[in-house]
Design an enzyme around this catalytic site. Structure first.
Site: not given
Ligand code: FES
Length: 119
Positions: A35, A37, A60, A104
């Protein structure tokens, strides 16, 4: 939001240990390739115990919640214990996260590992 267990939602809504340690003993920075991030984990160590742990992320909600849980659990632990806690937390959290959110959470455990290695 119904796909997340209650304890993750609680940490997402009230994340603990967010921020930076100004004079850290270890910092781990990791990017999530899927992603884009970024996660940064800071630790302060006294003897062989983690006395402070904080994180900053552009990630997130799942990244925030899982980092909050992990930092809360490792404060007061020795470095070896922290790695074990990280493994145990992985097993617990990963079984409850939607598959697409697993990277994540891995951000937090990888950043912690790097912070400990830097120390
Ligand atoms: Fe990027 Fe979760 S989607 S860290």
């Amino acid at each position: 939001m119904g796909k997340y267990p209650k304890f993750l939602m609680e940490h997402f809504q009230n994340p603990r240990n967010v921020g930076e340690i100004s004079d850290p003993d270890g910092v781990g920075t990791v990017g999530n390739a899927s992603c884009g991030d970024i996660m940064q984990m800071f630790i302060k160590v006294s003897g062989d115990k983690i006395v402070k742990a904080k994180f900053k992320t552009f990630g997130c909600g799942a990244a925030i919640a899982t980092s909050s849980i992990l930092t809360e659990r490792i404060i007061g632990a020795t470095l070896d214990e922290a790695l074990k806690i990280s493994e145990e937390t992985s097993k617990e959290v990963l079984s409850q996260l939607p598959k697409e959110k697993i990277p994540c959470f891995t951000l937090a455990t990888e950043a912690l590992k790097l912070a400990i290695e830097e120390f």
